[in-house]
Scaffold this active site. Structure first.
Site, mmCIF file in Angstrom:
data_model
loop_
_atom_site.group_PDB
_atom_site.id
_atom_site.type_symbol
_atom_site.label_atom_id
_atom_site.label_comp_id
_atom_site.label_asym_id
_atom_site.label_seq_id
_atom_site.Cartn_x
_atom_site.Cartn_y
_atom_site.Cartn_z
ATOM 1 N N GLU A 233 46.759 35.788 32.996
ATOM 2 C CA GLU A 233 47.884 35.751 32.046
ATOM 3 C C GLU A 233 49.113 35.363 32.858
ATOM 4 O O GLU A 233 49.656 36.184 33.603
ATOM 5 C CB GLU A 233 48.075 37.133 31.400
ATOM 6 C CG GLU A 233 46.859 37.653 30.640
ATOM 7 C CD GLU A 233 46.583 36.893 29.347
ATOM 8 O OE1 GLU A 233 47.494 36.187 28.865
ATOM 9 O OE2 GLU A 233 45.457 36.995 28.838
ATOM 10 N N CYS A 267 57.480 36.780 29.736
ATOM 11 C CA CYS A 267 56.650 35.583 29.928
ATOM 12 C C CYS A 267 56.766 34.649 28.728
ATOM 13 O O CYS A 267 56.691 33.448 28.864
ATOM 14 C CB CYS A 267 55.202 35.982 30.169
ATOM 15 S SG CYS A 267 54.549 37.050 28.879
#
Ligand code: NAD
Length: 507
Positions: A233, A267
Site C-alpha cells: 500500500e 496517502c
C-alpha cells in the site's frame, strides 16, 4: 539495548521511551509465531473472534486515552485522531466480527456436467506468519486493520510500527496484551528500517507493507528472492476534479478538507486539483476563503495540527520552492524562505503549476493545494491519469451520469463522487492502489481473503469403481471425441452425448 525517545512533534515535549527490538531477537520472534500458529489456526473462528471482541470493547472503553496518545505522537489534532484513525479501526473490528465467519467459510463453486456426481468448493487456509510493516501518518489504523484482518483467519502476526510514531506502536502492543491474545499470536518489533529489513529477510509467509514507493520496492525485491507474497500500500498523487456544474461551495469545502486534513499527510490526499475553466476563478476564491478560516494548533478545537516528521517538512518545503522557482503563484500561505523553525506548516494554495514541477509529479504529503484549470472532459481525464500513481481520485459534478463515466475512465484504486477520501472508511469496500500506488487490496471480503490461500477442493463420494477417463484408454478415443464434440457444439447435441457417455461407462 537501544531506547528510542518519543516526542510530541507539535511541542517537542518528551512523551515516552520505547525499547527497540534487538536484531538478534527477531529469529526467536518468528519461532514463537510459528509455534503459536499451530494452536491459533486450529481454533474455531468464533474462538478467535472472541479475542477481537475483547479488543474492540477495550478500544471503545479507552477511546479518549488512545486519541490523546495518537495526537501526542503525531501532532495531529484530537478530532482527526478520533475520526480518521480510531473510527476506521473500530469499524473494521466491527465488520470483521460480523462478517468474517461468512467471508472465510468454504464457498461453494459450480461443478461442470462433465464432472457429474462431484462437488466443488473453495476453502480459506491461513498463510502462516504474517509480517505487517506500517507508516506514521495513521499509525493506529494502518497497523491494526491489517493485523486483525490477518489474525481472524488463523495467521499469527508480527507488527513493525513506524519508528516515527513509536509511542502508538507501544500503545497497540499494550492494547493487544490487555485483550489477552495468547502468547506469540501477536508480537510487536519496535525499531526503524534495520528492524524492518531483518524481519523481511527472515522469511515471513506474507508481507503486508504500507509506506513509500521507495521502501515498497526494496521489500518487493527481498520478497521475490524467497517467493514471499506481498501486498503493498504505497503513495499517491490523487486528482480532485471539479466540473462547472458541481455544487461549488461543497466542492471547495471538500477540497480544503481533502488537501489539508492531517496536515496533508494522507496517502489519498487531494494533491492535484483540476477545475473547469468557467468556474476556476470562483473556485479559487472559495478555497482561499475556506482555508483562511482554518485554525492551526494543538487544542481540541483546532483544525490543522503539526506535521509529524521533520523529514516530511523538508520535502514539502523543497516541492513548494521548486514550484515557485519554476513560475507557480503563491495564492495563499507563506513562502518557504520565510517559514519559522516549526513543525506547523501553514496551508498553501498554488496556481500556475505544471507537470515539470515536483509539486505536480511527486508525492508531496503535506498541506499544499496546487490548482489547474481544464477545458474538456477528455482533457481532464488525460491530466488526471498522467501520473505514475493511482490510489484514489474524486469527481465533483451534479451530473451523475457524467460522474460515473469519468470515474470509470480514471486509472485509480478508488474514486469518490462528490465526496473525498471516505471510500477508505467503508470497511466493505476494497482498498488499494494501481500503478506505483501499490499491489493488492485489503478491507472488505478481499482484505480477509488476502491473508489466506484459496484452497480448491473437489469431492467425490467414492462410490463408483472407476472413472471413465482413467486407464485403460483402449477403444475410448472415438467415444471421447463424439462426447466432447456433442457437448461443446452449440446447441448441445444431447443424444450422441448420452450415447457416447454410456458406452464409455461400460469400457
Ligand atoms: P517509509 O517507506 O519510509 O516507512 C514505512 C515503514 O517501512 C516504516 O515502518 C519503516 O521503518 C519501514 N522500513 C523502512 N525501510 C525499510 C526496509 N528497508 N525494510 C523494511 N522496512 C522498512 O514510509 P513512511 O514515511 O513511514 O510513510 C509515508 C508513505 O506511506 C507515503 O508515501 C504514503 O503515501 C504512504 N502511505 C500509503 C498508504 C496506503 O494505504 N496506500 C497509507 C499511508 C501512507
Amino acid at each position: 539495548m537501544a531506547v528510542r525517545i518519543a516526542e510530541n512533534p507539535a511541542t517537542g515535549e518528551r512523551i515516552g521511551e520505547i525499547v527497540e527490538t534487538d536484531l538478534d531477537m527477531i529469529r526467536d520472534m518468528y519461532e514463537k509465531a510459528r509455534k503459536s500458529f499451530e494452536m491459533w489456526s486450529s481454533l474455531s473462528i468464533d474462538e478467535r473472534l472472541s479475542y477481537l471482541k475483547r479488543l474492540k470493547a477495550l478500544m471503545v472503553e479507552e477511546m479518549d486515552a488512545i486519541a490523546k496518545n495518537i495526537s501526542l505522537d503525531t501532532g495531529k489534532v484530537l478530532t482527526e485522531a478520533l475520526v480518521a484513525d480510531i473510527l476506521p479501526t473500530v469499524d473494521s473490528l466491527d465488520y470483521i466480527i460480523k462478517r468474517a465467519k461468512s467471508i472465510l467459510s468454504p464457498q461453494k463453486r459450480k461443478t461442470p456436467l462433465l464432472l457429474i456426481g462431484k462437488k466443488s468448493y473453495v476453502e480459506y487456509m491461513p498463510r502462516g506468519v504474517v509480517l505487517v510493516i506500517s507508516p506514521w501518518n495513521y499509525p493506529l489504523q494502518l497497523s491494526v486493520v491489517p493485523v486483525i484482518s490477518a489474525l481472524v483467519s488463523g495467521n499469527t502476526v508480527i507488527l513493525k510500527p513506524s519508528e516515527v510514531t513509536p509511542f502508538v506502536g507501544k500503545c497497540i502492543e499494550e492494547l493487544f496484551q490487555k485483550a489477552g491474545f495468547p502468547e506469540g499470536v501477536f508480537q510487536v518489533a519496535h525499531g526503524g528500517k534495520e528492524v524492518g529489513a531483518k524481519l523481511t529477510e527472515e522469511k515471513p509467509d506474507f508481507i503486508f507493507f504500507t509506506g513509500s514507493v521507495k521502501t515498497g520496492k526494496i521489500i518487493q525485491k527481498v520478497a521475490a528472492e524467497h517467493l514471499i507474497p506481498t501486498a503493498l500500500e504505497l503513495g499517491g498523487k490523487d486528482p480532485f476534479i471539479v466540473f462547472e456544474d458541481a455544487n461549488l461551495e461543497r466542492a471547495a469545502k471538500g477540497a480544503v478538507w481533502a488537501a489539508f486534513t492531517n496536515a496533508g499527510q494522507v496517502c489519498m490526499s487531494a494533491e492535484r486539483i483540476f477545475v473547469e475553466k468557467s468556474v476556476y476563478e470562483r473556485f479559487l476564491e472559495l478555497v482561499k476563503k475556506e482555508t483562511e478560516k482554518l485554525v492551526q494548533g494543538t487544542d481540541q478545537d483546532a483544525d490543522v495540527g503539526s506535521m509529524t516528521s521533520a523529514m516530511q517538512v523538508d520535502i514539502v518545503k523543497s516541492h513548494v520552492k521548486d514550484a515557485l522557482k519554476k513560475g507557480a503563484k503563491l495564492e495563499l500561505g507563506v513562502n518557504p524562505d520565510e517559514w519559522p523553525d516549526s513543525m506547523f506548516v501553514k496551508p498553501i494554495i498554488l496556481s500556475g503549476v505544471s507537470k515539470d514541477m515536483d509539486i505536480m509529479s511527486e508525492e508531496t504529503f503535506g498541506p499544499v493545494m496546487p490548482i489547474v484549470p481544464f477545458e474538456t472532459e477528455d482533457e481532464v481525464i488525460r491530466l488526471a491519469n498522467d501520473t505514475e500513481f493511482g490510489l484514489n481520485a474524486s469527481v465533483w459534478t451534479k451530473d451523475l451520469k457524467k460522474a460515473r463515466r469519468v470515474a470509470s475512465r480514471l486509472v485509480s484504486g478508488a474514486v469518490t463522487i462528490n465526496e473525498a477520501l471516505v471510500s477508505v472508511a467503508n470497511p466493505d469496500l476494497p482498498f488499494g492502489g494501481v500503478k506505483a500506488s501499490g499491489i493488492g487490496r485489503y478491507h472488505g471480503e478481499e482484505g480477509l481473503r488476502l491473508f489466506c490461500h484459496d484452497k480448491a477442493i473437489l469431492l467425490d463420494r467414492g462410490i463408483l469403481k472407476k472413472e471413465v477417463q482413467w486407464y485403460p484408454y483402449k477403444g475410448k478415443y472415438q467415444d471421447f471425441l463424439r462426447l466432447l464434440q456433442s457437448y461443446f457444439r452449440s446447441p448441445r447435441a444431447w443424444i450422441p452425448f448420452l450415447q457416447s457417455f454410456l458406452r464409455l461407462l461400460k469400457k
